[in-house]
Design a protein around this motif. Structure first.
Motif, PDB file in Angstrom:
ATOM      1  N   LEU A  56       0.817  -1.073   0.099  1.00 53.62           N
ATOM      2  CA  LEU A  56      -0.126  -0.002   0.014  1.00 53.62           C
ATOM      3  C   LEU A  56       1.014   1.212   0.173  1.00 53.62           C
ATOM      4  CD1 LEU A  56      -3.030  -1.256   2.505  1.00 53.62           C
ATOM      5  CD2 LEU A  56      -2.866  -1.284   0.200  1.00 53.62           C
ATOM      6  N   VAL A  58       2.612   4.505  -1.520  1.00 56.35           N
ATOM      7  CA  VAL A  58       2.010   5.490  -2.554  1.00 56.35           C
ATOM      8  C   VAL A  58       3.213   6.215  -2.917  1.00 56.35           C
ATOM      9  CG1 VAL A  58       1.011   7.698  -2.918  1.00 56.35           C
ATOM     10  CG2 VAL A  58      -0.151   5.731  -1.546  1.00 56.35           C
ATOM     11  N   ARG A 170      -5.213   3.497  -3.499  1.00 59.15           N
ATOM     12  CA  ARG A 170      -3.450   3.562  -3.517  1.00 59.15           C
ATOM     13  C   ARG A 170      -3.319   3.978  -5.130  1.00 59.15           C
ATOM     14  NH1 ARG A 170       0.978   2.011  -5.381  1.00 59.15           N
ATOM     15  NH2 ARG A 170      -0.307   0.755  -6.799  1.00 59.15           N
TER      16      ARG A 170
END
Length: 183
Positions: A56, A58, A170
């Motif tokens: 997850l 970014v 995401r």
């Protein structure tokens, strides 16, 4: 997610509809909390070792990175973490402190571009008594806010209705993160 009407219950209805969110029990029961404070148990130490989608993540910097909160307060709720397993803000190096700040600023720009929030809550919770769910690894919260996003559900029902899946969030944020040239 299923809503049940009060008239479907046995006995006298109470005029409340129920929004069942059994997936929240994982968080409430502490299933993903580290067994101890070691780096080997820490989700913020493990996340950057995974693919961005799986972890997850970014965006990544030299000494810190931005990751979606697995239990977000709002869609786009990001955490900015140093890679180093450190618990206290005063233990950050100058480089870590500067990059955590720069990534929080970048996260705000990216979330604004993607989701157009009306404001943000920014914060670092130091210690369990201050609200740190995982106190062994410092992380800064970047929570987008919209007018009216706080309603009765979190207050009364300890439930938050989120309109977007984590992977979709995401993907949108990571795409905008890569395009953010001001960062």
């Amino acid at each position: 997610m299923t809503a049940e009407r009060p008239e479907s219950f046995a006995g006298v209805g109470d005029a409340f509809e129920r929004l069942w969110t059994p997936h929240r029990m994982v968080y409430i029961d502490g299933e993903n909390k580290p067994a101890d404070a070691s780096a080997g148990q820490c989700p913020f130490c493990r996340a950057p070792g995974r693919s961005d989608a799986e972890g997850l993540v970014v965006g990544r910097g030299e000494v810190a990175y931005a990751v979606l909160n697995l239990y977000p307060y709002n869609p786009g709720h990001l955490l900015v973490c140093p890679y180093r397993h450190v618990s206290d803000f005063t233990e950050l190096t100058d480089a870590e402190s500067a990059e955590v700040t720069a990534l929080v600023q970048r996260a705000m720009r990216v979330i604004r571009a993607v989701s157009h929030p009306a404001g943000f809550n920014l914060g670092i919770n130091q210690g369990e008594v201050a609200g740190a769910g995982i106190q062994a690894h410092l992380h800064a919260h970047v929570v987008p806010r919209w007018q009216g996003d706080a309603n009765f559900l979190p207050v009364v029902g300890r439930t938050k209705a989120l309109p977007q899946l984590l992977d979709d969030t995401r993907t949108l944020l990571a795409k905008a993160w890569a395009a953010d040239v001001a960062g």
